[in-house]
Design an enzyme around this catalytic site. Structure first.
Site, mmCIF file in Angstrom:
data_model
loop_
_atom_site.group_PDB
_atom_site.id
_atom_site.type_symbol
_atom_site.label_atom_id
_atom_site.label_comp_id
_atom_site.label_asym_id
_atom_site.label_seq_id
_atom_site.Cartn_x
_atom_site.Cartn_y
_atom_site.Cartn_z
ATOM 1 N N LYS A 271 47.632 42.610 55.732
ATOM 2 C CA LYS A 271 48.212 43.244 57.013
ATOM 3 C C LYS A 271 48.229 44.916 56.827
ATOM 4 O O LYS A 271 48.448 45.482 55.678
ATOM 5 C CB LYS A 271 49.864 43.055 57.007
ATOM 6 C CG LYS A 271 49.942 41.395 57.153
ATOM 7 C CD LYS A 271 51.326 41.281 57.902
ATOM 8 C CE LYS A 271 51.501 39.744 58.290
ATOM 9 N NZ LYS A 271 51.869 38.923 57.251
ATOM 10 N N GLY B 132 53.313 40.600 47.945
ATOM 11 C CA GLY B 132 54.026 41.666 47.139
ATOM 12 C C GLY B 132 55.419 41.534 46.966
ATOM 13 O O GLY B 132 55.944 41.009 47.748
ATOM 14 N N GLY B 133 55.896 42.167 46.012
ATOM 15 C CA GLY B 133 57.286 41.877 45.755
ATOM 16 C C GLY B 133 57.829 40.631 45.577
ATOM 17 O O GLY B 133 57.307 39.505 44.882
ATOM 18 N N MET C 262 59.908 50.855 54.345
ATOM 19 C CA MET C 262 59.570 51.831 55.489
ATOM 20 C C MET C 262 58.364 51.421 56.098
ATOM 21 O O MET C 262 57.278 51.284 54.971
ATOM 22 C CB MET C 262 59.742 53.241 55.097
ATOM 23 C CG MET C 262 61.008 53.912 54.796
ATOM 24 S SD MET C 262 62.036 53.667 55.916
ATOM 25 C CE MET C 262 61.169 54.690 57.122
ATOM 26 N N GLY D 71 55.681 52.825 43.917
ATOM 27 C CA GLY D 71 56.615 52.264 42.693
ATOM 28 C C GLY D 71 56.140 51.230 41.676
ATOM 29 O O GLY D 71 55.463 50.437 42.064
ATOM 30 N N THR E 33 61.186 42.439 43.771
ATOM 31 C CA THR E 33 61.014 43.082 45.193
ATOM 32 C C THR E 33 61.004 44.438 45.051
ATOM 33 O O THR E 33 61.560 45.180 44.085
ATOM 34 C CB THR E 33 62.482 42.680 46.026
ATOM 35 O OG1 THR E 33 61.935 42.975 47.243
ATOM 36 C CG2 THR E 33 63.702 43.208 45.657
ATOM 37 N N ASP F 191 48.218 39.098 49.770
ATOM 38 C CA ASP F 191 48.356 40.133 50.740
ATOM 39 C C ASP F 191 47.559 41.562 50.192
ATOM 40 O O ASP F 191 47.202 41.760 48.876
ATOM 41 C CB ASP F 191 49.876 40.781 50.846
ATOM 42 C CG ASP F 191 50.516 39.650 51.848
ATOM 43 O OD1 ASP F 191 49.778 38.959 52.229
ATOM 44 O OD2 ASP F 191 51.730 39.762 51.488
ATOM 45 N N PRO G 93 17.292 48.932 -2.747
ATOM 46 C CA PRO G 93 16.510 49.125 -4.090
ATOM 47 C C PRO G 93 17.346 48.370 -5.136
ATOM 48 O O PRO G 93 16.636 47.709 -6.157
ATOM 49 C CB PRO G 93 16.932 50.499 -4.355
ATOM 50 C CG PRO G 93 17.390 51.091 -2.997
ATOM 51 C CD PRO G 93 17.754 50.123 -2.293
#
Ligand code: SAH
Length: 483
Positions: A273, A304-305, A386, A415, A334, A251, A45
């Site tokens: 793996k 990894g690490g 491990m 972790g 690591t 990996d 308007p």
């Protein structure tokens, strides 16, 4: 879960766009539309003085009055910028019925497209969206970027735009073209543009175009440590290598968050793996690295690490060396360091431990050759990578060689990742506790007095778990799923 918005940069040059509303908000939108070369048609308007002036000058068309559906005839987009919810809803409904994309200012629910926060340097545009959930966050990030990018970026984009045909003719192949751009961006041209030396920048560009090699004869392999999972733990060198890679061999242990940081169009090959065995044989990994490097590619072997800690990095470099392929190594954080930090466990501590041992206990063979005598010594921390059902053996051997059954442990599963869990107890109960909490791969065992500090120093994720009074059972069957 809501789907993501599809990002899109629209070419609106010479195209009509309806803006409903004639106030200050509409004025800002119309200004942006004019900047993009669109033909705004405002319907309202009344208009702000500036809009009225633009209408008088013929830069925008003005339909005076209240919204009617025919306002959406023959336009490409519509923006509703009124402060009247009823009108905004009517515009959105009419647009929906006509399959026209509509933006209702500050109303993500009613909008079928959204206008991002924008950082602009000439033709370089960076758009930021929070999906309509938190526009303030998008604006905050925009302010950040504003300070990071000076306006020579605009000059760079326009220089490269003008030289596009020459670059394509010189480097018809995409990979070679990318290498050229990377060298160029790391070289003198951006710096000269920052210094406003446009002629010198153009000369440097010409020079680079002539002298750049079309393709390196042989590629390189960069062995990169991807860290434990949190992408924030990548090094700057790792990021650079991942952004320059043609091929990434990674990996399974490398997290999705880390992979998301890598160059989008690099070829990614998982040479995982599995938890138990070796699903891609080591020789096959060597063959893949050699094959791509010989094809002139920049290969990143992402592990990894850290690549030199239980990562077979040494073997891979020996294979490259034997075949004359040049390589580099980027260390990574690591698992022992990351898990300790993220569980609040200092690996050494003046009161408890003067040494740390990184130990691998992935399979029976590696366990058989461990020096238990040395591992059982007091005042040291063991960080055990491990892999297997070996926790019971591990406990039995350590206790048999004289380590106290009451020595604290912490098992750190995943972790530094969002799913991190920390399970604590004492050596005697290690296998039972791990089974009770169903600890999975990847998990790292930290054994030593320092492990008990997790209860006071934890800061990341959930507090450590511990079995209230796990029964000591020296003959417990070995853990089958810890890997
Ligand atoms: N090169 C890697 C280790 C490879 S061996 C490194 O430097 O970290 C694989 C083992 O590392 C896993 O079985 C597990 O024990 C440990 N590991 C790796 N990432 C981990 C993580 N995010 N959390 C817990 N343990 C991890």
């Amino acid at each position: 879960m809501s789907a993501a918005l599809f990002p899109l940069f629209a070419d609106l040059r010479g195209r009509a766009v309806r803006v409903v509303g004639g106030g200050a908000v509409a004025e800002r939108k119309i200004e942006a539309l004019l900047h993009a070369g669109a033909l705004p048609r405002v319907g309202a308007p009344a208009l702000t003085p500036r809009l009225a002036q633009w209408a008088a000058e013929g830069r925008i068309a003005w339909q005076r009055g209240d919204f009617t559906p025919d306002w959406l005839d023959a336009v490409w987009l519509v923006i509703a910028a009124t402060d009247d919810g009823t009108v905004n809803r009517a515009v959105a409904a009419e647009a929906e019925a006509r399959r026209l994309l509509a933006n209702v200012v500050d109303d993500a629910e009613l909008s079928s497209f959204q206008v991002p926060a924008l950082v602009e340097r000439g033709d370089l545009q960076i758009a930021i969206s929070s999906g309509g959930h938190a526009p303030m966050v998008a604006r905050h990030i925009r302010r950040h970027l504003e300070t990071l990018l000076d306006d020579s970026w605009g000059a760079l984009v326009s220089l490269l735009g003008r030289q596009r045909t020459r670059i394509r003719a010189r480097f018809p192949e995409m990979g070679a073209r990318r290498r050229f751009f990377e060298q160029l961006l790391a070289g003198a041209v951006p710096r000269l543009l920052r210094q406003r030396q446009d002629a010198a920048a153009l000369a440097a560009f010409d020079q680079a175009l002539v002298s750049a090699a079309a393709a390196p004869a042989v590629g390189t392999v960069t062995l990169v440590g991807a860290g434990p999972g949190d992408a924030g733990l990548l090094t700057l060198n790792a990021l650079r290598a991942m952004n320059e890679a043609d091929v990434i061999l990674h990996d399974r242990l490398v997290s999705a968050d880390v992979l998301a940081m890598a160059r989008r169009d690099a070829t990614r090959i998982e040479v995982g793996k599995s938890a138990r065995g070796h699903s891609t044989r080591q020789e096959d990994i060597h063959a893949l690295m050699l094959e791509h490097a010989r094809a002139g590619k920049r290969v990143v072997r992402l592990k990894g690490g850290d690549p030199f800690v239980f990562g077979r990095g040494g073997e891979e470099l020996q294979a490259l060396k034997a075949h004359g392929v040049p390589f580099e190594v980027v260390p990574g954080i690591t698992a022992a360091l990351a898990c300790a930090a993220y569980a609040g466990i200092p690996l050494t501590h003046r009161d408890h431990a003067q040494a740390v041992r990184l130990v691998t206990a992935h399979c029976k063979d590696s366990m058989d050759t461990l020096d238990w005598q040395a591992l059982a010594q007091e005042r040291q921390t063991l960080a055990v990578y491990m892999g297997v059902a070996g926790l019971a053996t591990f406990r039995d051997q350590l206790i048999a060689h004289g380590r106290a059954a009451t020595t604290p442990f912490a098992l750190v599963e995943n972790g530094s990742r969002r799913e991190q869990r920390v399970v604590t107890g004492t050596l005697a109960d290690l296998p039972d506790t791990a089974r009770a909490f169903d600890v999975h791969s990847p998990a790292l065992l930290i054994l030593g007095e320092v492990a008990a500090l997790a209860h006071t120093l934890h800061w990341y994720g959930a507090a450590p778990l511990s079995a209230p009074s796990a029964p000591s059972n020296v003959d417990a069957p070995s853990l089958s799923r810890a890997a």
